[in-house]
Design a protein around this motif. Structure first.
Motif, PDB file in Angstrom:
ATOM      1  N   LEU A  44     -12.499   5.655  -3.152  1.00  0.00           N
ATOM      2  CA  LEU A  44     -11.855   4.364  -3.388  1.00  0.00           C
ATOM      3  C   LEU A  44     -11.294   3.844  -2.071  1.00  0.00           C
ATOM      4  CD1 LEU A  44      -9.720   4.832  -6.636  1.00  0.00           C
ATOM      5  CD2 LEU A  44     -11.902   3.686  -6.396  1.00  0.00           C
ATOM      6  N   SER A  45     -11.330   2.544  -1.908  1.00  0.00           N
ATOM      7  CA  SER A  45     -10.674   1.962  -0.738  1.00  0.00           C
ATOM      8  C   SER A  45      -9.168   2.099  -0.935  1.00  0.00           C
ATOM      9  CB  SER A  45     -11.059   0.488  -0.580  1.00  0.00           C
ATOM     10  OG  SER A  45     -10.454  -0.284  -1.609  1.00  0.00           O
ATOM     11  N   GLU A  46      -8.413   1.881   0.125  1.00  0.00           N
ATOM     12  CA  GLU A  46      -6.957   1.993   0.017  1.00  0.00           C
ATOM     13  C   GLU A  46      -6.407   0.978  -0.983  1.00  0.00           C
ATOM     14  OE1 GLU A  46      -3.067   1.825   2.908  1.00  0.00           O
ATOM     15  OE2 GLU A  46      -4.962   2.551   3.745  1.00  0.00           O
ATOM     16  N   GLU A  48      -8.034  -0.342  -3.570  1.00  0.00           N
ATOM     17  CA  GLU A  48      -8.426   0.095  -4.914  1.00  0.00           C
ATOM     18  C   GLU A  48      -7.542   1.251  -5.384  1.00  0.00           C
ATOM     19  OE1 GLU A  48     -13.203  -0.844  -4.960  1.00  0.00           O
ATOM     20  OE2 GLU A  48     -12.485   0.920  -3.867  1.00  0.00           O
ATOM     21  N   ASP A  49      -7.244   2.174  -4.476  1.00  0.00           N
ATOM     22  CA  ASP A  49      -6.396   3.310  -4.815  1.00  0.00           C
ATOM     23  C   ASP A  49      -4.984   2.845  -5.173  1.00  0.00           C
ATOM     24  OD1 ASP A  49      -6.026   6.212  -5.015  1.00  0.00           O
ATOM     25  OD2 ASP A  49      -4.657   5.929  -3.316  1.00  0.00           O
ATOM     26  N   ASP A  50      -4.449   1.912  -4.398  1.00  0.00           N
ATOM     27  CA  ASP A  50      -3.125   1.358  -4.692  1.00  0.00           C
ATOM     28  C   ASP A  50      -3.105   0.653  -6.046  1.00  0.00           C
ATOM     29  OD1 ASP A  50      -2.213   2.328  -2.272  1.00  0.00           O
ATOM     30  OD2 ASP A  50      -2.327   0.376  -1.238  1.00  0.00           O
ATOM     31  N   ALA A  51      -4.150  -0.128  -6.331  1.00  0.00           N
ATOM     32  CA  ALA A  51      -4.223  -0.842  -7.616  1.00  0.00           C
ATOM     33  C   ALA A  51      -4.348   0.135  -8.771  1.00  0.00           C
ATOM     34  CB  ALA A  51      -5.407  -1.805  -7.607  1.00  0.00           C
ATOM     35  N   PHE A  52      -5.119   1.201  -8.588  1.00  0.00           N
ATOM     36  CA  PHE A  52      -5.291   2.212  -9.629  1.00  0.00           C
ATOM     37  C   PHE A  52      -3.967   2.928  -9.891  1.00  0.00           C
ATOM     38  CE2 PHE A  52      -6.746   6.517 -10.990  1.00  0.00           C
ATOM     39  CZ  PHE A  52      -7.361   6.126 -12.159  1.00  0.00           C
ATOM     40  N   ALA A  53      -3.256   3.302  -8.827  1.00  0.00           N
ATOM     41  CA  ALA A  53      -1.963   3.963  -8.976  1.00  0.00           C
ATOM     42  C   ALA A  53      -0.958   3.048  -9.676  1.00  0.00           C
ATOM     43  CB  ALA A  53      -1.436   4.387  -7.614  1.00  0.00           C
ATOM     44  N   ALA A  54      -0.970   1.770  -9.337  1.00  0.00           N
ATOM     45  CA  ALA A  54      -0.055   0.814  -9.995  1.00  0.00           C
ATOM     46  C   ALA A  54      -0.385   0.689 -11.478  1.00  0.00           C
ATOM     47  CB  ALA A  54      -0.154  -0.541  -9.300  1.00  0.00           C
ATOM     48  N   ALA A  55      -1.663   0.691 -11.814  1.00  0.00           N
ATOM     49  CA  ALA A  55      -2.058   0.575 -13.228  1.00  0.00           C
ATOM     50  C   ALA A  55      -1.624   1.805 -14.009  1.00  0.00           C
ATOM     51  CB  ALA A  55      -3.568   0.404 -13.328  1.00  0.00           C
ATOM     52  N   LEU A  56      -1.675   2.971 -13.393  1.00  0.00           N
ATOM     53  CA  LEU A  56      -1.240   4.192 -14.076  1.00  0.00           C
ATOM     54  C   LEU A  56       0.252   4.197 -14.337  1.00  0.00           C
ATOM     55  CD1 LEU A  56      -3.331   6.945 -12.279  1.00  0.00           C
ATOM     56  CD2 LEU A  56      -3.691   6.021 -14.555  1.00  0.00           C
ATOM     57  N   LYS A  57       1.011   3.584 -13.441  1.00  0.00           N
ATOM     58  CA  LYS A  57       2.466   3.559 -13.581  1.00  0.00           C
ATOM     59  C   LYS A  57       2.924   2.550 -14.629  1.00  0.00           C
ATOM     60  CE  LYS A  57       3.427   5.075  -8.904  1.00  0.00           C
ATOM     61  NZ  LYS A  57       3.969   4.684  -7.594  1.00  0.00           N
TER      62      LYS A  57
END
Length: 58
Positions: A44-46, A48-57
């Motif tokens: 994942l790009s940085e 995409e990774d940030d967006a994925f982490a935000a969605a999990l939270k």
């Protein structure tokens, strides 16, 4: 006329399309993650990774 447009009879509608609540037995038997790290996705790009982490939270 193709099958895609041919009426096939009664189609589900309304609340019948919603998922049913799980019973206690189904919930107990459902798989569970041991760790959130199991959801890590390689390559994942940085952003995409940030967006994925935000969605999990959320």
């Amino acid at each position: 006329m193709s099958d895609a447009v041919r009426p096939s009879g009664e189609a589900p509608h309304g609340t019948s399309l919603l998922p049913a609540d799980l019973t206690d037995d189904q919930l107990d038997a459902a798989p569970a993650l041991d760790s959130i790290d199991s959801l890590l996705i390689e390559e994942l790009s940085e952003d995409e990774d940030d967006a994925f982490a935000a969605a999990l939270k959320s």
